[in-house]
Write an enzyme that holds these catalytic residues in place. Structure first.
Site, short mmCIF file in Angstrom:
data_model
loop_
_atom_site.label_atom_id
_atom_site.label_comp_id
_atom_site.label_asym_id
_atom_site.label_seq_id
_atom_site.Cartn_x
_atom_site.Cartn_y
_atom_site.Cartn_z
N LYS A 29 0.82 -1.22 0.00
CA LYS A 29 0.00 0.00 0.00
C LYS A 29 0.85 1.27 0.00
O LYS A 29 0.46 2.27 -0.60
CB LYS A 29 -0.94 0.01 1.19
CG LYS A 29 -0.26 0.13 2.55
CD LYS A 29 -1.28 0.13 3.67
CE LYS A 29 -0.62 0.16 5.03
NZ LYS A 29 0.13 1.40 5.29
N THR A 30 2.02 1.23 0.67
CA THR A 30 2.86 2.42 0.71
C THR A 30 3.34 2.80 -0.68
O THR A 30 3.41 3.98 -1.04
CB THR A 30 4.05 2.21 1.66
OG1 THR A 30 3.57 1.85 2.95
CG2 THR A 30 4.88 3.48 1.79
#
Length: 669
Positions: A29-30
């Site tokens: 997700k980052t």
């Protein structure tokens, strides 16, 4: 992972409206958030100063900012906001302090400051520390739920709630008198400001034209409202979250905020990130099977391109001592026989008390370890002293800080002098510091007591002016020399070596303040020492559990603290009913969050996962029988290897012990 997979690419490119990225554990997700920020700047015509990303820890914010800057490859990221919710709130208050009725240089009360104030307010009720903690927790919950003191009092039921509500009212009045806010106010005050001043809200909406929110499942009510206000009618929003990793209900997090998005934004687009880049497929299968027992609005199933992986071990032990012994020897065995570095192992548990015996066992086998949640740098006495001086330098209404420093080192200003000063200040509705120079004080104090107070006041005022006019860091260094703080430390510390460490801490703080001020001035040339001190206080509050240590040590931490981390080899200890799930959650009927907590623990493991449990544990001096956690029964049995039950397993344990001894002999040979 250098390239985005199709779902990640879809999440990055979608900018036509509100977007929910349902990001499973270890799904990258980052990368999506950081690449989307770079994409907005490079391809979509957004200026960096009109983009904001918010998350929950300074560590996560720093990592995101660094990655975006690297992705832009020299293109200016100046003005890009990547911060925690509380940092964003602090910046809003700092810029709008006049509208809010604050004076410049407001103070931020940390947890210890708040409890000290509440203790003073509750003093006449002879409240103990546990009672003060309970009242502080209740006030925090009320603030997160947007309840004013009057509303809290009207809803209070029973003497404890009424006591807390009355303390809340007095506490808020004291904060305002001190020109101070607490941690929860950093969100609550901006939300109230925007609700009451549409013109101010519009100005901030024009400033933040695209908002990205990380870990959205952990937002509380006030954080949710702040996001909703900033986004407004534009809907230029990307939130990233995972309802299966919502484990902070006890501090106000509302996983239902994910579900609320569909109601707030009917055109909401949902993208699921289900490919995991962390764990073996067997570990993910166990995690998926476990969490499927919880109800879901959005279903997802993690998968991996990695090998299926080793079976998951479930090790039964006769008692807690045997459990800790087994974990310690197993780590030592794998380290010696397979050369696995100690840093690759993590031991996770439900409560900190489980680590006490574990530490002793690891020490006895000389296995190096790091216990998360040690003493914060900012919690050390010498740092609290110096920060109190700095707080008074920038905010002379801060009575808490004034009382800490007025006689430290000793200035022969006694308790009776301070009592009279306090009574006079209260009657005049001014701070104790400002009361010192009033002529009327001479009716209450005279002679040497008054002279000493005014000498101290004049000295501090001169330093404060130097901080504003001249180089502030040099002025602070001179302050430390003026009070001979090093001499005071040496005379109040048991050994020279301990005194040296404490003195080094003081100068480390000064260097940190200088670095913070330099960083602030990169984005805001007008930033001064007041802003730098406020930022340091906030960093302390947010960073106490984020200290990094790359040395070769086994990591020990609670399941809550492990969220967001990953380790090659994970031990989940205490897999028993009333431990995981916890007794309180069983009684409250809140098994779903405990299951999510177990899911978080499982998905920390990259290659191997071992679960341990004890048949008996000592509680209040007596041995009690323990039942295996229901979560073990919810795992796929075909993927488990159970040890510690029956004679054959006892033989296997002896064989393993002999193998460890052979490894030791060969090491020394």
């Amino acid at each position: 992972m250098t390239r985005l997979n199709p779902r990640q690419q879809e999440a990055m490119l979608y900018i036509s409206g509100p977007l929910l990225v349902l990001a499973g554990a270890g799904s990258g997700k980052t990368s999506v958030i950081t690449r989307k920020m770079a994409y907005l700047i490079e391809k979509c015509g957004y200026e960096a100063r009109h983009i904001a990303a918010v998350t929950f820890t300074n560590k996560a914010a720093r990592e995101m900012k660094e990655r975006v800057t690297a992705l832009l490859q020299g293109q200016s990221a100046k003005g890009l906001t990547v911060s925690t919710f509380h940092n964003l709130g602090m910046n809003i208050i700092r810029r709008e302090y006049k509208t809010l009725g604050f004076k410049p240089g407001f103070s931020i009360f940390d947890d210890q400051d708040s409890k000290a104030l509440l203790k003073d307010l509750l003093l006449h009720n002879d409240e103990d520390a546990e009672q003060v903690d309970a009242v502080a927790h209740q006030i925090s919950n009320w603030k997160n739920d947007m309840l004013e003191p009057a509303e809290a009092l009207s809803q209070a039921q029973g003497p404890q709630d009424i006591l807390a509500a009355r303390a809340y009212e007095a506490y808020q009045a004291s904060l305002r008198a001190y020109n101070a806010v607490d941690f929860d106010d950093l969100i609550l005050i901006p939300v109230k400001l925007f609700a009451e001043h549409p013109d101010v809200l519009e100005r901030w909406q024009n400033r933040i034209r695209y908002l990205l929110v990380d870990e959205y499942q952990d937002t509380n009510l006030s954080q949710y409202r702040l996001v909703r206000q900033l986004v407004g009618h534009r809907g230029m929003l990307t939130v990233v979250g995972d309802d299966d990793q919502s484990i902070y209900a006890w501090r106000g997090a509302r996983p239902e905020n994910l579900n609320q998005l569909q109601l707030d934004f009917p055109s909401l687009k949902v993208v699921k990130l289900e490919q995991n880049y962390r764990s073996t497929q067997r570990i993910l299968k166990a995690a998926n099977t476990l969490i499927a027992n919880n109800p879901h609005v959005y279903d997802k199933s993690l998968w991996s391109e990695m090998a299926f992986g080793d079976e998951i071990k479930v090790i039964h032990n006769r008692n807690e001592e045997a459990e800790c012994d087994r974990i310690a020897t197993d780590i030592l065995d794998r380290h010696l026989r397979h050369g696995i570095p100690f840093r690759d192992f993590a031991i996770l548990y439900r409560g900190n008390h489980q680590a006490r015996l574990l530490e002793l066992k690891l020490q006895s086998y000389q296995v190096p370890y790091k216990l998360s949640g040690g003493t914060s740098f900012f919690s050390r006495a010498e740092i609290k002293d110096l920060m109190a001086y700095l707080r008074v330098l920038v905010n002379q209404d801060d009575d808490n800080a004034f009382l800490r420093i007025v006689n430290l080192p000793r200035r022969e200003i006694g308790p009776s002098t301070l009592l009279k000063l306090g009574e006079y200040a209260n009657s005049r509705h001014v701070s104790m510091f400002n009361a010192i120079e009033e002529i009327g004080l001479e009716q209450t104090l005279s002679g040497q007591p008054l002279e000493r107070l005014r000498r101290f006041s004049s000295w501090l005022k001169r330093l404060s002016e130097q901080c504003e006019r001249e180089e502030p860091i040099q002025a602070i260094r001179e302050m430390i020399y003026d009070i001979d703080y090093e001499g005071w430390i040496r005379s109040n510390t048991a050994s020279d070596s301990a005194a040296d460490r404490r003195i080094q801490n003081v100068w480390t703080l000064v260097d940190s303040l200088r670095n913070t001020l330099e960083r602030l001035r990169e984005d805001d040339p007008d930033a001064g020492v007041k802003e730098a001190i406020s930022r340091l206080l906030l960093i302390d509050m947010m960073d106490r559990q984020e200290e990094e240590d790359d040395s070769n040590r086994v990591q020990l931490m609670t399941l809550h603290a492990s969220k967001g981390l990953e380790f090659p080899h994970v031990y989940l200890m205490g897999m028993e009913e009333e431990l995981l799930p916890h007794r309180n959650s069983i009684e409250d009927g809140n098994i779903e969050e405990e299951r999510r907590l177990a899911y978080v623990g499982i998905t920390r493991a990259q290659r191997t996962l071992i679960m341990t449990l004890a048949s008996q544990r000592k509680q209040y001096g007596e041995m009690i029988d323990c039942a295996p956690s229901r979560f073990i029964d919810e795992l796929p049995p075909e993927d488990l290897v159970v040890e510690g039950l029956g004679e054959s397993n006892a033989k296997a344990n002896r064989a393993r012990g002999q193998a460890t001894l052979n490894s030791l002999r060969s090491l020394f040979d």
